[in-house]
Design a protein around this motif. Structure first.
Motif, PDB file in Angstrom:
ATOM      1  N   GLY A  72      88.292 101.132-102.985  1.00 52.14           N
ATOM      2  CA  GLY A  72      86.862 100.873-103.063  1.00 52.14           C
ATOM      3  C   GLY A  72      86.019 101.881-103.791  1.00 52.14           C
ATOM      4  O   GLY A  72      84.823 101.644-103.985  1.00 52.14           O
ATOM      5  N   TYR A  73      86.575 103.040-104.225  1.00 49.17           N
ATOM      6  CA  TYR A  73      85.726 104.013-104.899  1.00 49.17           C
ATOM      7  C   TYR A  73      85.296 103.480-106.258  1.00 49.17           C
ATOM      8  O   TYR A  73      86.120 103.083-107.077  1.00 49.17           O
ATOM      9  N   ARG A  77      80.978  95.291-105.650  1.00 51.83           N
ATOM     10  CA  ARG A  77      81.293  94.306-104.620  1.00 51.83           C
ATOM     11  C   ARG A  77      80.164  93.296-104.434  1.00 51.83           C
ATOM     12  O   ARG A  77      78.993  93.623-104.622  1.00 51.83           O
ATOM     13  N   TYR A  80      77.651  92.953-100.307  1.00 55.14           N
ATOM     14  CA  TYR A  80      76.357  93.513 -99.911  1.00 55.14           C
ATOM     15  C   TYR A  80      75.208  92.542-100.128  1.00 55.14           C
ATOM     16  O   TYR A  80      74.097  92.780 -99.647  1.00 55.14           O
ATOM     17  N   ASN A  96      75.249  97.781-105.190  1.00 54.30           N
ATOM     18  CA  ASN A  96      76.474  97.002-104.983  1.00 54.30           C
ATOM     19  C   ASN A  96      77.727  97.713-105.492  1.00 54.30           C
ATOM     20  O   ASN A  96      78.794  97.103-105.562  1.00 54.30           O
ATOM     21  N   HIS A  98      80.307 100.653-104.705  1.00 50.70           N
ATOM     22  CA  HIS A  98      80.764 101.459-103.565  1.00 50.70           C
ATOM     23  C   HIS A  98      81.152 102.853-104.044  1.00 50.70           C
ATOM     24  O   HIS A  98      81.904 102.991-105.008  1.00 50.70           O
ATOM     25  N   ASP A 102      87.208 103.195 -98.515  1.00 46.81           N
ATOM     26  CA  ASP A 102      87.365 102.444 -97.273  1.00 46.81           C
ATOM     27  C   ASP A 102      88.831 102.418 -96.872  1.00 46.81           C
ATOM     28  O   ASP A 102      89.711 102.183 -97.713  1.00 46.81           O
ATOM     29  N   TYR A 131      76.148 101.823 -91.927  1.00 50.37           N
ATOM     30  CA  TYR A 131      77.321 102.527 -91.404  1.00 50.37           C
ATOM     31  C   TYR A 131      77.542 102.362 -89.905  1.00 50.37           C
ATOM     32  O   TYR A 131      78.648 102.601 -89.423  1.00 50.37           O
ATOM     33  N   HIS A 190      84.672 104.328 -93.539  1.00 49.32           N
ATOM     34  CA  HIS A 190      84.096 104.709 -94.827  1.00 49.32           C
ATOM     35  C   HIS A 190      84.162 106.223 -94.889  1.00 49.32           C
ATOM     36  O   HIS A 190      83.492 106.919 -94.120  1.00 49.32           O
ATOM     37  N   GLN A 192      83.726 109.605 -97.310  1.00 50.23           N
ATOM     38  CA  GLN A 192      83.040 110.002 -98.534  1.00 50.23           C
ATOM     39  C   GLN A 192      83.004 111.520 -98.643  1.00 50.23           C
ATOM     40  O   GLN A 192      82.791 112.223 -97.648  1.00 50.23           O
ATOM     41  N   GLY A 206      76.212 105.188 -99.429  1.00 50.16           N
ATOM     42  CA  GLY A 206      77.618 104.892 -99.680  1.00 50.16           C
ATOM     43  C   GLY A 206      77.790 103.808-100.715  1.00 50.16           C
ATOM     44  O   GLY A 206      78.912 103.463-101.099  1.00 50.16           O
ATOM     45  N   VAL A 207      76.658 103.258-101.168  1.00 50.77           N
ATOM     46  CA  VAL A 207      76.646 102.200-102.170  1.00 50.77           C
ATOM     47  C   VAL A 207      75.536 102.533-103.160  1.00 50.77           C
ATOM     48  O   VAL A 207      74.419 102.868-102.758  1.00 50.77           O
TER      49      VAL A 207
END
Length: 229
Positions: A72-73, A77, A80, A96, A98, A102, A131, A190, A192, A206-207
């Motif tokens: 997911g980095y 996506r 959202y 949107n 990420h 994850d 979160y 999640h 980070q 985070g997004v």
């Protein structure tokens, strides 16, 4: 040490087999997963439903005989779009993309500190699609200060935490939460890695939107490299 040197130094730690979920699970039991808009499988179920997501992730792992799905980095996506917290009709400012990693696994799985450090802050971020319970740790490597964020935790994970509390690498700091407390997602962590926390308390984006992506690419580190995935 500048941020570029720091990222190189941090990636070199992958040889230490750093874990952020239950260390008894071998990295050989991890499998990558693509949750981007390019994955046509996501058109076959209701992506606004945490139950449907849970079924999809469970089946994905069972088919591969694995225990953890990760990825997911910098992934763009569509999930959202379900939340007004992220949704914005402007394609440049809609959030949107990420900017964390994850790791999808069952609720109540233990969450481990990636590095030695201390509790920086924590909060229950209750916006829909947010979160939920979140912990941020502060670390130092060769004089360079940085932070790690752990999101989608159980509410009990925030009990008895104290800012400044010393934390050891590999220490269990939390447990994964269920959909009803974790922002309404299938259970996952999640994770980070953040360079400048920007005075945020118990929370950090985070997004990202497209317009802010260059900043967040510079201010975060790809956790896959650090975890050796």
């Amino acid at each position: 040490m500048n941020s570029t040197d720091f990222k190189t130094r941090l990636a070199a730690l992958a040889t230490q087999n750093i874990c952020v979920i239950d260390a008894s699970i071998s990295k050989s039991d991890y499998t990558p997963i693509d949750l981007s808009e390019a994955n046509t499988d996501l058109q076959n179920f209701d992506i606004s439903s945490s139950k449907d997501w849970d079924t999809y992730i469970t089946n994905y792992l069972n088919k591969r005989n694995k225990k953890v799905a990760f990825g997911g980095y910098l992934e763009k996506r569509g999930i959202y779009n379900r939340s007004d917290y992220f949704n914005n009709p402007n394609p440049e400012t809609e959030r949107n993309i990420h900017i964390g990693l994850d790791l999808w696994i069952a609720a109540e799985t233990s969450i481990l500190a990636a590095f030695n450090g201390e509790v920086d802050s924590f909060n229950d971020n209750t916006n829909y699609g947010d979160y939920g319970p979140t912990i941020i740790l502060k670390h130092e490597l060769d004089g360079f200060v940085f932070y790690t964020l752990y999101g989608h935790l159980s509410r009990e994970s925030l009990s008895n935490l104290k800012v400044g509390e010393k934390i050891s690498q590999g220490q269990a700091i939390a447990y994964l939460g269920r959909a009803e407390v974790n922002g309404d997602y299938a259970p996952h962590l999640h994770f980070q890695i953040i360079i400048d926390i920007q005075d945020k308390v118990g929370d950090y984006p985070g997004v990202s939107s497209l317009i802010d992506l260059d900043f967040y690419k510079e201010n975060t580190v790809n956790p896959e490299a650090v975890l050796g995935l």
